[in-house]
Design a protein around this motif. Sequence first.
Motif, PDB file in Angstrom:
ATOM      1  N   LEU A  37      -6.293   8.416 -26.700  1.00  0.00           N
ATOM      2  CA  LEU A  37      -6.714   8.714 -25.329  1.00  0.00           C
ATOM      3  C   LEU A  37      -5.720   8.175 -24.303  1.00  0.00           C
ATOM      4  O   LEU A  37      -5.523   8.773 -23.246  1.00  0.00           O
ATOM      5  N   GLY A  38      -5.094   7.047 -24.586  1.00  0.00           N
ATOM      6  CA  GLY A  38      -4.135   6.460 -23.659  1.00  0.00           C
ATOM      7  C   GLY A  38      -2.713   6.968 -23.822  1.00  0.00           C
ATOM      8  O   GLY A  38      -1.835   6.601 -23.049  1.00  0.00           O
ATOM      9  N   TYR A  39      -2.491   7.831 -24.809  1.00  0.00           N
ATOM     10  CA  TYR A  39      -1.123   8.284 -25.073  1.00  0.00           C
ATOM     11  C   TYR A  39      -0.494   9.071 -23.920  1.00  0.00           C
ATOM     12  O   TYR A  39       0.705   8.918 -23.674  1.00  0.00           O
ATOM     13  N   PRO A  40      -1.240   9.892 -23.179  1.00  0.00           N
ATOM     14  CA  PRO A  40      -0.597  10.565 -22.039  1.00  0.00           C
ATOM     15  C   PRO A  40      -0.007   9.585 -21.022  1.00  0.00           C
ATOM     16  O   PRO A  40       1.053   9.848 -20.457  1.00  0.00           O
ATOM     17  N   VAL A  41      -0.675   8.466 -20.795  1.00  0.00           N
ATOM     18  CA  VAL A  41      -0.130   7.463 -19.872  1.00  0.00           C
ATOM     19  C   VAL A  41       1.185   6.920 -20.428  1.00  0.00           C
ATOM     20  O   VAL A  41       2.153   6.722 -19.699  1.00  0.00           O
ATOM     21  N   ARG A  42       1.224   6.694 -21.725  1.00  0.00           N
ATOM     22  CA  ARG A  42       2.443   6.185 -22.360  1.00  0.00           C
ATOM     23  C   ARG A  42       3.555   7.215 -22.300  1.00  0.00           C
ATOM     24  O   ARG A  42       4.726   6.877 -22.073  1.00  0.00           O
ATOM     25  N   LEU A  43       3.228   8.497 -22.505  1.00  0.00           N
ATOM     26  CA  LEU A  43       4.240   9.553 -22.440  1.00  0.00           C
ATOM     27  C   LEU A  43       4.847   9.671 -21.047  1.00  0.00           C
ATOM     28  O   LEU A  43       6.009  10.057 -20.907  1.00  0.00           O
ATOM     29  N   LEU A  44       4.058   9.343 -20.030  1.00  0.00           N
ATOM     30  CA  LEU A  44       4.557   9.396 -18.660  1.00  0.00           C
ATOM     31  C   LEU A  44       5.342   8.143 -18.276  1.00  0.00           C
ATOM     32  O   LEU A  44       5.708   7.970 -17.126  1.00  0.00           O
ATOM     33  N   GLY A  45       5.606   7.274 -19.249  1.00  0.00           N
ATOM     34  CA  GLY A  45       6.424   6.098 -18.997  1.00  0.00           C
ATOM     35  C   GLY A  45       5.650   4.816 -18.757  1.00  0.00           C
ATOM     36  O   GLY A  45       6.232   3.807 -18.372  1.00  0.00           O
ATOM     37  N   GLY A  46       4.347   4.832 -18.981  1.00  0.00           N
ATOM     38  CA  GLY A  46       3.536   3.646 -18.760  1.00  0.00           C
ATOM     39  C   GLY A  46       3.766   2.588 -19.821  1.00  0.00           C
ATOM     40  O   GLY A  46       4.010   2.892 -20.981  1.00  0.00           O
ATOM     41  N   SER A  47       3.662   1.347 -19.415  1.00  0.00           N
ATOM     42  CA  SER A  47       3.813   0.229 -20.335  1.00  0.00           C
ATOM     43  C   SER A  47       2.540   0.052 -21.155  1.00  0.00           C
ATOM     44  O   SER A  47       1.480   0.572 -20.787  1.00  0.00           O
ATOM     45  N   PRO A  48       2.601  -0.704 -22.251  1.00  0.00           N
ATOM     46  CA  PRO A  48       1.365  -0.988 -23.000  1.00  0.00           C
ATOM     47  C   PRO A  48       0.310  -1.685 -22.147  1.00  0.00           C
ATOM     48  O   PRO A  48      -0.887  -1.468 -22.347  1.00  0.00           O
ATOM     49  N   VAL A  49       0.724  -2.497 -21.199  1.00  0.00           N
ATOM     50  CA  VAL A  49      -0.226  -3.166 -20.309  1.00  0.00           C
ATOM     51  C   VAL A  49      -0.922  -2.133 -19.420  1.00  0.00           C
ATOM     52  O   VAL A  49      -2.145  -2.183 -19.243  1.00  0.00           O
ATOM     53  N   LEU A  50      -0.173  -1.191 -18.878  1.00  0.00           N
ATOM     54  CA  LEU A  50      -0.777  -0.137 -18.050  1.00  0.00           C
ATOM     55  C   LEU A  50      -1.742   0.707 -18.870  1.00  0.00           C
ATOM     56  O   LEU A  50      -2.849   1.016 -18.410  1.00  0.00           O
ATOM     57  N   VAL A  51      -1.360   1.072 -20.084  1.00  0.00           N
ATOM     58  CA  VAL A  51      -2.244   1.868 -20.944  1.00  0.00           C
ATOM     59  C   VAL A  51      -3.544   1.102 -21.196  1.00  0.00           C
ATOM     60  O   VAL A  51      -4.630   1.667 -21.080  1.00  0.00           O
ATOM     61  N   HIS A  52      -3.435  -0.172 -21.514  1.00  0.00           N
ATOM     62  CA  HIS A  52      -4.629  -0.981 -21.769  1.00  0.00           C
ATOM     63  C   HIS A  52      -5.514  -1.054 -20.530  1.00  0.00           C
ATOM     64  O   HIS A  52      -6.742  -0.937 -20.623  1.00  0.00           O
ATOM     65  N   ASN A  53      -4.924  -1.255 -19.357  1.00  0.00           N
ATOM     66  CA  ASN A  53      -5.707  -1.357 -18.128  1.00  0.00           C
ATOM     67  C   ASN A  53      -6.382  -0.034 -17.773  1.00  0.00           C
ATOM     68  O   ASN A  53      -7.524  -0.021 -17.306  1.00  0.00           O
ATOM     69  N   VAL A  54      -5.696   1.075 -17.988  1.00  0.00           N
ATOM     70  CA  VAL A  54      -6.308   2.388 -17.734  1.00  0.00           C
ATOM     71  C   VAL A  54      -7.485   2.601 -18.681  1.00  0.00           C
ATOM     72  O   VAL A  54      -8.551   3.074 -18.268  1.00  0.00           O
ATOM     73  N   LEU A  55      -7.312   2.227 -19.948  1.00  0.00           N
ATOM     74  CA  LEU A  55      -8.404   2.353 -20.907  1.00  0.00           C
ATOM     75  C   LEU A  55      -9.570   1.431 -20.555  1.00  0.00           C
ATOM     76  O   LEU A  55     -10.736   1.812 -20.693  1.00  0.00           O
ATOM     77  N   LEU A  56      -9.261   0.241 -20.082  1.00  0.00           N
ATOM     78  CA  LEU A  56     -10.304  -0.716 -19.716  1.00  0.00           C
ATOM     79  C   LEU A  56     -11.128  -0.224 -18.528  1.00  0.00           C
ATOM     80  O   LEU A  56     -12.360  -0.155 -18.596  1.00  0.00           O
ATOM     81  N   VAL A  57     -10.461   0.149 -17.457  1.00  0.00           N
ATOM     82  CA  VAL A  57     -11.167   0.630 -16.266  1.00  0.00           C
ATOM     83  C   VAL A  57     -11.882   1.948 -16.571  1.00  0.00           C
ATOM     84  O   VAL A  57     -13.025   2.152 -16.172  1.00  0.00           O
ATOM     85  N   GLY A  58     -11.220   2.829 -17.312  1.00  0.00           N
ATOM     86  CA  GLY A  58     -11.862   4.087 -17.691  1.00  0.00           C
ATOM     87  C   GLY A  58     -13.086   3.885 -18.571  1.00  0.00           C
ATOM     88  O   GLY A  58     -14.088   4.569 -18.418  1.00  0.00           O
ATOM     89  N   GLY A  59     -13.006   2.924 -19.479  1.00  0.00           N
ATOM     90  CA  GLY A  59     -14.158   2.624 -20.327  1.00  0.00           C
ATOM     91  C   GLY A  59     -15.336   2.098 -19.538  1.00  0.00           C
ATOM     92  O   GLY A  59     -16.485   2.493 -19.762  1.00  0.00           O
ATOM     93  N   PHE A  60     -15.064   1.189 -18.588  1.00  0.00           N
ATOM     94  CA  PHE A  60     -16.139   0.689 -17.727  1.00  0.00           C
ATOM     95  C   PHE A  60     -16.756   1.822 -16.918  1.00  0.00           C
ATOM     96  O   PHE A  60     -17.974   1.941 -16.810  1.00  0.00           O
ATOM     97  N   ALA A  61     -15.909   2.661 -16.329  1.00  0.00           N
ATOM     98  CA  ALA A  61     -16.404   3.754 -15.484  1.00  0.00           C
ATOM     99  C   ALA A  61     -17.232   4.747 -16.301  1.00  0.00           C
ATOM    100  O   ALA A  61     -18.300   5.186 -15.852  1.00  0.00           O
ATOM    101  N   LEU A  62     -16.772   5.101 -17.497  1.00  0.00           N
ATOM    102  CA  LEU A  62     -17.530   6.048 -18.320  1.00  0.00           C
ATOM    103  C   LEU A  62     -18.842   5.446 -18.812  1.00  0.00           C
ATOM    104  O   LEU A  62     -19.843   6.161 -18.953  1.00  0.00           O
TER     105      LEU A  62
END
Length: 170
Positions: free
Chosen positions: A115-140
């Motif tokens: 699920l976080g791979y598109p963020v990584r493909l766009l150049g995101g760091s592992p920290v950014l991917v983790h934070n997007v997954l964290l906030v997205g998980g809380f929101a969902l």
Amino acid sequence: SLAISRLLVRTPFSPNQISVAILGVGLAGAWLATQGTYAALLAVLTAIVHTWPLATNPAGLSLNYNGDVQLNEWIVAWVQHQLLRDPLQLFQGNIFYPAADVLAFSEPLILPAILGYPVRLLGGSPVLVHNVLLVGGFALTLLGGYALTYHWTSDRVASCRRWCASRWGS
């Protein structure tokens, strides 16, 4: 999906008010007028508030208050790295050498990594991917609790109470 479709169709406005909104504000106003959209926006805002100050620098800040967060960041990055290169060796991580199958020492987090791979493909760091997954998980989680409670009760107040209990009570 039935609960979510009902959530997106129900609106607190009459058809005449919606027509005025469409004429006056355009399609964006009608889109924002739906209850599901308000609930989704509030879920994201609540998740951001709950994880503050990550939103100020999501690519650089991390909740490294214990080793689990760093381990999960590494696991997601490793799965994203290894799935395309050599998926048969996915569990042979580059950590805890010389142990074998080191990804089995913890959760493999394969679905979050995908699920976080598109963020990584766009150049995101592992920290950014983790934070997007964290906030997205809380929101969902919030949005799912709201939708389920609304489907059961058709009561926005009860749904919001459930929302607050699920987010701020944990």
